[in-house]
Design a protein around this motif. Structure first.
Motif, PDB file in Angstrom:
ATOM      1  N   LEU A 183      -2.976  29.121  11.400  1.00  0.00           N
ATOM      2  CA  LEU A 183      -1.487  30.006   9.966  1.00  0.00           C
ATOM      3  C   LEU A 183      -1.283  28.783   9.365  1.00  0.00           C
ATOM      4  O   LEU A 183      -0.596  27.977  10.146  1.00  0.00           O
ATOM      5  N   ASN A 184      -1.260  28.680   7.955  1.00  0.00           N
ATOM      6  CA  ASN A 184      -0.467  27.918   6.994  1.00  0.00           C
ATOM      7  C   ASN A 184       0.725  29.265   6.546  1.00  0.00           C
ATOM      8  O   ASN A 184       0.824  29.715   5.835  1.00  0.00           O
ATOM      9  N   ILE A 185       2.031  28.370   6.642  1.00  0.00           N
ATOM     10  CA  ILE A 185       3.494  29.490   6.833  1.00  0.00           C
ATOM     11  C   ILE A 185       4.130  28.806   5.458  1.00  0.00           C
ATOM     12  O   ILE A 185       4.592  27.417   5.534  1.00  0.00           O
ATOM     13  N   ASP A 186       3.962  28.982   4.857  1.00  0.00           N
ATOM     14  CA  ASP A 186       5.111  28.084   2.764  1.00  0.00           C
ATOM     15  C   ASP A 186       5.897  28.859   2.882  1.00  0.00           C
ATOM     16  O   ASP A 186       6.084  30.247   2.411  1.00  0.00           O
ATOM     17  N   VAL A 187       7.778  28.357   2.507  1.00  0.00           N
ATOM     18  CA  VAL A 187       8.505  29.421   2.946  1.00  0.00           C
ATOM     19  C   VAL A 187       9.415  28.481   1.483  1.00  0.00           C
ATOM     20  O   VAL A 187       9.430  27.526   1.191  1.00  0.00           O
ATOM     21  N   PRO A 188       9.536  29.867   0.701  1.00  0.00           N
ATOM     22  CA  PRO A 188      10.152  29.067  -1.007  1.00  0.00           C
ATOM     23  C   PRO A 188      11.572  28.280  -1.379  1.00  0.00           C
ATOM     24  O   PRO A 188      12.022  28.554   0.130  1.00  0.00           O
ATOM     25  N   VAL A 189      11.685  27.856  -2.250  1.00  0.00           N
ATOM     26  CA  VAL A 189      12.657  26.782  -2.258  1.00  0.00           C
ATOM     27  C   VAL A 189      14.197  27.689  -1.865  1.00  0.00           C
ATOM     28  O   VAL A 189      14.754  27.387  -1.237  1.00  0.00           O
ATOM     29  N   TYR A 276       8.393  34.383  -2.805  1.00  0.00           N
ATOM     30  CA  TYR A 276       7.833  34.524  -1.109  1.00  0.00           C
ATOM     31  C   TYR A 276       7.295  33.738  -0.090  1.00  0.00           C
ATOM     32  O   TYR A 276       6.761  32.129  -0.399  1.00  0.00           O
ATOM     33  N   ILE A 277       7.370  34.260   1.409  1.00  0.00           N
ATOM     34  CA  ILE A 277       7.003  33.401   2.369  1.00  0.00           C
ATOM     35  C   ILE A 277       5.279  33.338   2.628  1.00  0.00           C
ATOM     36  O   ILE A 277       5.216  34.190   2.673  1.00  0.00           O
ATOM     37  N   THR A 278       4.295  32.332   1.770  1.00  0.00           N
ATOM     38  CA  THR A 278       3.211  32.630   1.852  1.00  0.00           C
ATOM     39  C   THR A 278       2.601  32.624   3.378  1.00  0.00           C
ATOM     40  O   THR A 278       3.009  31.773   3.845  1.00  0.00           O
ATOM     41  N   VAL A 279       1.328  33.437   4.152  1.00  0.00           N
ATOM     42  CA  VAL A 279       0.936  33.339   5.337  1.00  0.00           C
ATOM     43  C   VAL A 279      -0.452  33.699   5.080  1.00  0.00           C
ATOM     44  O   VAL A 279      -0.870  34.073   4.492  1.00  0.00           O
ATOM     45  N   THR A 280      -0.874  32.001   4.715  1.00  0.00           N
ATOM     46  CA  THR A 280      -2.361  31.843   4.669  1.00  0.00           C
ATOM     47  C   THR A 280      -3.329  31.507   5.725  1.00  0.00           C
ATOM     48  O   THR A 280      -3.463  30.391   6.565  1.00  0.00           O
ATOM     49  N   PRO A 281      -3.948  32.269   6.909  1.00  0.00           N
ATOM     50  CA  PRO A 281      -5.379  31.425   7.447  1.00  0.00           C
ATOM     51  C   PRO A 281      -5.585  30.241   7.088  1.00  0.00           C
ATOM     52  O   PRO A 281      -6.926  30.352   5.797  1.00  0.00           O
ATOM     53  N   LEU A 282      -6.262  29.485   7.542  1.00  0.00           N
ATOM     54  CA  LEU A 282      -6.989  28.343   7.311  1.00  0.00           C
ATOM     55  C   LEU A 282      -8.278  27.796   8.313  1.00  0.00           C
ATOM     56  O   LEU A 282      -7.641  28.803   9.904  1.00  0.00           O
ATOM     57  N   ALA A 283      -8.601  27.431   8.305  1.00  0.00           N
ATOM     58  CA  ALA A 283     -10.081  27.667   8.967  1.00  0.00           C
ATOM     59  C   ALA A 283     -10.112  25.488   9.222  1.00  0.00           C
ATOM     60  O   ALA A 283      -9.237  25.059   8.728  1.00  0.00           O
TER      61      ALA A 283
END
Length: 310
Positions: A183-189, A276-283
């Motif tokens: 999982l790659n999580i990005d948290v907003p400003v 949003y706090i984005t949650v992105t599955p990555l390979a």
């Protein structure tokens, strides 16, 4: 991990053992009193190492005191730190989950891949190295804006990610956690007023980078300086270019950002900018498999429900 035992989480990063993002993440995890916390992170900020590993010479590890955690500062790259930390050569047990971050700056879209040659990808590389070794992992980044963000935002970002970490550990204990991605999580400003979690796909946002030839006059000035400093637009750390040994017969080029491109689809960059706090599955080097995305589509809403019930 046996049922009833505390899970072990290993923290790594790319900004170094003293980085505020890592310290905040460790502090918040320790404060939950639910996990054994290990830390294996670079002894200094490692710019531009991406997923490189140290092969030809040994790396050193030095014990560091951080309350509530077992911590080592390592002379190697971010990938080295993850690999060493899960090898049993440093810690007696292998972590159940590896978390890399919290990075100062977002990791979205194609920039995540292009940054393999630059800086931000180092955070993702820490999680990817665990993924390569079949250890569940998460990378976490904060969309840091100079002059607007503060170090306290790292604490808020860590607290906002705890429900996701808790939920992942529950699935790991049940042996039902999905394979084939991390999982790659990005948290907003504006993390204090984020809009919740949003499952996203890696978009195509991208900063085009080109080169500009430096004039002979600039080249002459550059030779008089000890070093020339350039700043990657998406990183907080400067990249040093030593020009002291450049002769007049050499052509000198400086990298620059020529254009920023962002897609408007339902992707990580778009939703991050919306708060949003984005949650992105990555390979490995691409978007995660379709079944991974389907898994988290049903799973992520339960995280918010569990968090609100606490």
């Amino acid at each position: 991990m046996e049922d009833g035992n505390r899970a072990t989480i290993m923290i790594t990063n790319d900004d170094g053992i003293d980085a505020p993002g890592l310290r905040a993440l460790v502090q918040v995890l320790v404060s939950t009193n639910r996990y054994n916390v290990q830390v294996c992170a670079p002894d200094s900020e490692k710019s531009g190492f991406s997923h490189s590993i140290t092969w030809l010479h040994p790396i050193s590890a030095k014990k560091v005191d951080i309350d509530g955690a077992t911590v080592f500062a390592v002379s190697g790259t971010p990938a080295d730190c993850t690999s060493l930390g899960i090898s049993k050569a440093l810690f007696p047990t292998v972590a159940d989950l590896v978390v890399s971050g919290i990075n100062m700056g977002s990791n979205c879209g194609y920039h995540m891949l292009v940054a393999f040659l630059f800086a931000d990808m180092r955070t993702v590389a820490g999680a990817r190295e665990a993924f390569f070794n079949d250890i569940p992992s998460i990378s976490v980044s904060l969309d840091w804006v100079k002059g607007k963000s503060s170090h306290n935002d790292f604490i808020l970002a860590a607290q906002a990610c705890i429900p996701i970490i808790d939920a992942v550990i529950v699935e790991i204990k049940k042996k039902s956690y999905v394979q084939g991605c991390f999982l790659n999580i990005d948290v907003p400003v504006n993390v204090a007023n984020h809009k919740g979690y949003k499952l996203t796909r890696q978009g195509k946002s991208f900063h085009k980078r080109g080169f500009r030839q430096v004039t002979s006059e600039t080249e002459t000035q550059g030779r008089k300086m000890t070093s020339a400093m350039t700043m990657d637009v998406d990183t907080a750390a400067p990249i040093e270019t030593d020009t002291s040994s450049i002769s007049p017969k050499h052509l000198l080029f400086r990298r620059e950002v020529s254009e920023a491109q962002h897609d408007n689809d339902d992707t990580d960059y778009k939703f991050l900018q919306e708060g949003y706090i984005t949650v992105t599955p990555l390979a490995a080097l691409s978007r995660a498999e379709v079944d991974c995305h389907a898994y988290f589509k049903d799973w992520l809403p339960s995280v918010s429900e569990s968090a609100s019930a606490l």
